[in-house]
Write a protein that holds these residues in place. Structure first.
Motif: not given
Length: 437
Positions: A172, A176, A187, A198, A201
């Motif tokens: 996960r 992300c 990002y 993220c 996560d």
């Protein structure tokens, strides 16, 4: 510092503290002082100077041989340095030579660790280790925060081998980040444009890895590596998200991560462990004795003193007057050999040159109230990006007696020797603040 009396007092104090530095035996005073410390942090005024690396090597060898220091933490990525750690401890990669091992450093600037000076030290360290039982071998660890994707890969690999039912939590987090093509800046910029990240996560992944390791009662090397990679992933996400906003607090995220890693290593290796920290002076020298403190910045040297005064901490700076250095014109550019001009008039380096004129070691002792040790003067710090013609910004206002416990002084230096030239950066980093350390 304009009167002849004040200048003469400064020069006299410098001269009284210094001893010529010609061989490793001239470090006897620092070695004796380190006997009562658990941590010795050894700096450098640049990441590209041959003598900074070789004298740090010399002091470190003596502390390992004579005072029982049994781990080294460096300003490098955890996954890369973990591979070095396993090699020098004789645990893996024994069919590779040291140059092949250092060829695995791909993050710019690779010359920081992929150089002949580090290669010589690692060859020596491996030989030292292999002559001793595993419990007495010296480790080599990365303290830095940059390796987001590499650390995620390492976590997934460990989970697949040890607790495969926990792999979905790792995937996960990985999924992300996938849309950003292993570029942390893409990002980070995406979180600036759209307030989604993220963070949840990677925090969930860190919690999952901690719980799985704790639940298994596994405190071995592989489990420790997995937890540390999870810490790196969580802190890297935080670092990049803050950094891209131009927030200087990203510096604190990074140095807190490095100091926390030192603490984790100390706990993992046990109460008798003794650590050497290799970083730039800007991380090693106590930030409270510089203008960084005015901006709310902290660093590893400050945090070591605050957290471990009772354990014994010694901070050693390195400085020089002139010479040459490996650095780059811009972030991510190929390295070059650049000149280091003579120190600016009125700087710490200028007074050291006038007072000494030869390589020396200065032990500051207990009384730091003298006219040199207690005076604010510029102190040169060269980053991986360097412009000799615009050097004024490289001088950090510093009370040197509060910033360090000792200083290794070099008159003339030459450039570090990289094992290979820079290629295109795989995962370029923005410059950090203060610049390029």
């Amino acid at each position: 510092m304009t009167s002849g009396v004040a200048k003469s007092a400064v020069l006299a104090e410098i001269h009284s503290l210094a001893r010529p530095l010609k061989s490793d035996r001239d470090l006897d005073g620092l070695v004796r002082r380190a006997a009562d410390c658990r941590f010795v942090a050894i700096g450098e005024a640049s990441h590209g100077t041959h003598e900074f690396y070789t004298w740090r090597d010399t002091l470190s060898r003596r502390l390992i041989e004579e005072e029982g220091y049994n781990w080294i933490g460096v300003e490098g990525d955890w996954p890369d340095c973990w591979r070095i750690n396993r090699w020098v401890r004789g645990e893996a990669g024994q069919d590779h030579g040291v140059h092949a091992l250092l060829g695995g450093f791909e993050r710019w600037p690779t010359w920081m660790w992929a150089n002949e000076e580090v290669a010589a030290f690692l060859d020596w360290l491996r030989g030292w280790n292999l002559a001793r039982p595993m419990s007495r071998r010296v480790g080599f660890y990365g303290l830095d925060v940059y390796s987001l994707w590499d650390s995620l890969r390492e976590i997934i690999g460990w989970l697949e081998d040890n607790v495969p039912d926990a792999v979905p939590a790792a995937m996960r987090a990985w999924q992300c980040f996938v849309p950003h093509h292993e570029d942390p800046h893409k990002y980070a910029w995406s979180t600036r444009l759209v307030p989604e990240s993220c963070e949840a996560d990677v925090i969930a992944l860190l919690t999952e890895v901690r719980n799985r390791v704790s639940g298994q009662g596994d405190h071995g090397e592989g489990a420790f590596d997995a937890v540390q990679n999870a810490e790196v992933a969580a802190n890297a996400e935080h670092y990049y998200r803050i950094m891209v906003r131009g927030d200087r607090r990203s510096w604190n995220v990074r140095d807190h991560h490095m100091a926390d890693t030192i603490d984790r290593l100390s706990r993992h290796l046990g109460p008798a462990s003794k650590g050497l920290i290799w970083e730039h002076n800007t991380h090693v020298g106590d930030a409270r004795a510089t203008d960084m403190a005015q901006d709310g910045l902290v660093n590893v040297g400050q945090l070591l003193r605050e957290r471990h005064a009772a354990d014994g901490v010694m901070l050693v700076g390195l400085a020089s007057h002139r010479g040459e250095v490996i650095a780059a014109d811009a972030w991510g550019s190929p390295e070059r050999i650049l000149p280091v001009p003579p120190a600016r008039p009125g700087s710490h380096e200028d007074f050291l040159h006038e007072a000494l004129g030869v390589p020396s070691v200065l032990d500051f002792g207990e009384d730091r109230s003298g006219p040199w040790l207690s005076t604010w003067l510029g102190h040169r710090a060269i980053g991986v990006v360097y412009h000799p013609e615009r050097e004024l910004g490289n001088y950090v206002p510093t009370r040197i007696g509060e910033r360090y416990d000792a200083l290794i002084w070099l008159e003339h230096t030459v450039a570090l020797r990289p094992v290979h030239h820079e290629g295109p950066p795989r995962e370029p980093e923005f410059e950090t603040e203060p610049t390029g350390y």
